[in-house]
Write an enzyme that holds these catalytic residues in place. Structure first.
Site, PDB file in Angstrom:
ATOM      1  N   ASP A 136       0.811  -1.224   0.000  1.00 24.12           N
ATOM      2  CA  ASP A 136       0.000   0.000   0.000  1.00 24.12           C
ATOM      3  C   ASP A 136       0.844   1.273   0.000  1.00 24.12           C
ATOM      4  OD1 ASP A 136      -2.199  -1.742   0.231  1.00 24.12           O
ATOM      5  OD2 ASP A 136      -1.961  -1.793   2.403  1.00 24.12           O
TER       6      ASP A 136
ATOM      7  N   HIS B 169      -3.736  -2.125  -7.495  1.00 24.58           N
ATOM      8  CA  HIS B 169      -3.125  -0.846  -7.862  1.00 24.58           C
ATOM      9  C   HIS B 169      -4.120  -0.004  -8.648  1.00 24.58           C
ATOM     10  CE1 HIS B 169       0.862  -3.258  -7.844  1.00 24.58           C
ATOM     11  NE2 HIS B 169       0.632  -2.715  -6.674  1.00 24.58           N
TER      12      HIS B 169
HETATM   13  P1  IMP Z   1      -1.808 -12.940   1.647  1.00 23.59           P
HETATM   14  O1  IMP Z   1      -0.971 -12.189   0.647  1.00 23.59           O
HETATM   15  O2  IMP Z   1      -3.253 -12.909   1.314  1.00 23.59           O
HETATM   16  O3  IMP Z   1      -1.300 -14.311   1.905  1.00 23.59           O
HETATM   17  O4  IMP Z   1      -1.717 -12.169   3.050  1.00 23.59           O
HETATM   18  C1  IMP Z   1      -0.553 -12.202   3.863  1.00 23.59           C
HETATM   19  C2  IMP Z   1      -0.321 -10.855   4.530  1.00 23.59           C
HETATM   20  O5  IMP Z   1       0.056  -9.909   3.545  1.00 23.59           O
HETATM   21  C3  IMP Z   1      -1.571 -10.282   5.208  1.00 23.59           C
HETATM   22  O6  IMP Z   1      -1.172  -9.585   6.364  1.00 23.59           O
HETATM   23  C4  IMP Z   1      -2.094  -9.311   4.178  1.00 23.59           C
HETATM   24  O7  IMP Z   1      -2.857  -8.282   4.761  1.00 23.59           O
HETATM   25  C5  IMP Z   1      -0.812  -8.783   3.592  1.00 23.59           C
HETATM   26  N1  IMP Z   1      -0.960  -8.293   2.218  1.00 23.59           N
HETATM   27  C6  IMP Z   1      -1.022  -9.012   1.080  1.00 23.59           C
HETATM   28  N2  IMP Z   1      -1.134  -8.227   0.013  1.00 23.59           N
HETATM   29  C7  IMP Z   1      -1.128  -6.967   0.467  1.00 23.59           C
HETATM   30  C8  IMP Z   1      -1.174  -5.687  -0.170  1.00 23.59           C
HETATM   31  O8  IMP Z   1      -1.253  -5.548  -1.396  1.00 23.59           O
HETATM   32  N3  IMP Z   1      -1.142  -4.612   0.664  1.00 23.59           N
HETATM   33  C9  IMP Z   1      -1.027  -4.723   2.022  1.00 23.59           C
HETATM   34  N4  IMP Z   1      -0.961  -5.891   2.644  1.00 23.59           N
HETATM   35  C10 IMP Z   1      -1.009  -7.003   1.878  1.00 23.59           C
END
Ligand code: IMP
Length: 504
Positions: free
Chosen positions: A27, A55
């Site tokens: 982010d 994005h």
């Molecule tokens: P996953 O990518 O769904 O496996 O999530 C793993 C961790 O990464 C979690 O804490 C999500 O909130 C974080 N996360 C994954 N993608 C993003 C993103 O694009 N922005 C912020 N946090 C992310």
């Protein structure tokens, strides 16, 4: 060409390939930075992440597109490549493609350039899109396996986005993955789906016995096969050996932009494990996720937020408030996030408290959350805000070795008198050397060493020239640069796509 683009053209002309990655926990506003530099590249490549990314980018005439799986480059009619390191969800891809078509091919938009290459969805009217033949392929099993893992972890859950990212990466490494190319080899896909189902079905049984799903919710392998095969034809034209394709494009001297997703703190190996995503989101991931050799990568821009944020769980040494409270705050106070009198009153009151030295940490967090509209694009969760964290950035710089930094949301410090900045971590009584962190499971124990840095009284929202920034803002940037040892090339000064200072 605008002044900004002239300056960027001059800077990037010596760098045929450019990697853009996040330096915090996602982010950071990578989409905005990618949007600004895309004009100088021909090809946009994704090398990691998947539908967990989000994005916001714009077409040349200003229409908004939210990209999850397809590189942001589509909005600017670039050749788009979804590399092997990106996790592929067929249904979501098709949905995103339709939505992109709706926006990009709608009347009044610049008509897209004619496809330069024969395949890649040449008939779609969009610029070519290529999907790697061996990218891990999402199935409903991945979704339910993620539910199972988070359920069994209980209190220690990661707080994932539920896009199946961990299962896609993990099961690939366990050699249990369907991949995109299997969509066109029915028997191979059937065999892989059966193995996957056999391995995972005890987990689904457990979910059913714990009352988290009806057993019939889980489709059998034949049903999954049927759904996937019924959609496969729609992407047949897009699937390629993208590593070879990119290699050919290198020979043709095409200029390539590698679009990172997530960030250093969420990288599976170099982030705050296990509170990470599952891909290789640091710059080295561009090499692994595309099959291009290391020598092809000439320069990296690392995007960092002036005040880092985090969603989900995991250590965050400079955090202003408790994670759960900060995440709930946005949900419980939705009215503060709309452009209204209440929001303005809230911000004015908190700013006054911050500047009189009476604001608590939670109040500072609330101020910046509301000011920056810190809520997740993919999940809608509130993002917890931290102070500018130099030791963390020095670590991310060590891992990514960026040529430049892009600092986003700098305007958020406008009108603030001074703000704490974390300049070092003290761990077990000693100041850690720059670039060194304790193991992630002890990261929360560091003592953040704070300095108060002066900000500036004027609002710099929308500033585009460094010369016109207030003295305090210029000094802030110079001091930060000195601490980080990397030039800050781009500075975000507002939510608009043109709110950007190029510090040539
Ligand atoms: P996953 O990518 O769904 O496996 O999530 C793993 C961790 O990464 C979690 O804490 C999500 O909130 C974080 N996360 C994954 N993608 C993003 C993103 O694009 N922005 C912020 N946090 C992310």
């Amino acid at each position: 060409m605008t002044h900004k683009h002239q300056a960027l053209a001059e800077i990037f002309k010596s760098y045929r390939n450019l990697v853009v990655v996040g330096g915090n926990w996602g982010d950071e506003g990578k989409g905005k930075i990618i949007d600004a530099v895309l004009a100088h590249y021909d090809v946009a490549v994704r090398f990691s992440g998947g539908a967990n990314a989000g994005h916001t980018v714009f077409t040349p005439d200003g229409k908004k597109i939210v990209s999850h799986l397809i590189p942001c480059g589509l909005a600017q009619h670039k050749i788009c490549v979804l590399g092997r390191g990106e996790f592929f969800n067929l249904e979501l891809f098709l949905k995103e493609l339709e939505e992109s078509k709706r926006v990009l091919l709608s009347q009044g938009d610049n008509s897209p350039q004619p496809p330069l290459l024969k395949r890649g969805g040449a008939s779609s009217g969009l610029s070519p899109i290529y999907i790697d033949q061996q990218a891990p392929l999402w199935t409903p099993y991945h979704r339910w396996f993620e539910v199972y893992i988070e359920h069994m972890r209980g209190q220690a859950k990661v707080g994932t986005t539920n896009k199946g990212i961990g299962p896609l990466e993990g099961l690939y490494k366990l050699r249990l993955a369907p991949v995109v190319g299997h969509l066109f080899e029915k028997e191979v896909l059937e065999t892989v789906l059966k193995s996957l189902f056999n391995v995972l079905s005890p987990c689904f049984d457990r979910l059913a016995s714990d009352g988290l799903l009806e057993k019939e919710t889980i489709p059998n392998p034949e049903m999954v096969l049927g759904t996937l095969i019924s959609l496969a034809d729609k992407i047949k034209d897009y699937v390629a050996d993208t590593s070879f394709l990119l290699h050919e494009m290198v020979k043709e001297k095409k200029r390539m932009l590698f679009e990172g997703a997530q960030a250093a703190g969420l990288d599976a190996w170099w982030g705050t494990y296990p509170y990470v995503s599952s891909g290789n989101s640091v710059a080295a991931g561009a090499c692994l996720g595309t099959g291009l050799p290391m020598q092809e990568f000439e320069a990296t821009i690392m995007v960092a937020k002036i005040l880092p944020t985090r969603v989900g769980f995991g250590p965050f040494a400079s955090e202003m408030w408790e994670r759960a409270a900060a995440m709930d705050f946005a949900k419980d106070n939705a009215d503060l996030f709309a452009d209204n009198e209440k929001r303005r009153g809230f911000l004015a009151e908190k700013l006054q408290k911050i500047n009189s030295g009476h604001a608590s940490r939670p109040e500072m967090s609330q101020y910046f959350q509301v000011l920056g509209d810190e809520r997740g694009a993919t999940t809608g969760r509130g993002r917890s805000v931290g102070f500018l964290d130099i030791p963390w950035l020095l670590y991310a710089i060590r891992i990514n070795r960026p040529k430049w930094l892009a600092l986003t949301r700098f305007d958020m410090l406008s009108k603030i008198k001074s703000l704490p900045v974390v300049v070092a971590y003290k761990y077990q009584g000693k100041i850690l050397p720059p670039g060194k962190l304790p193991p992630p499971w002890h990261l929360q124990e560091v003592e953040a060493v704070l300095e108060h840095w002066e900000c500036w009284p004027d609002d710099i929202m929308g500033a585009v020239q460094e010369a016109k920034l207030p003295a305090g803002a210029k000094k802030f940037l110079q001091t930060l640069e000195k601490h980080l040892g990397v030039p800050i090339l781009l500075v975000g000064t507002g939510p608009g796509r043109d709110d950007l200072v190029v510090r040539a």
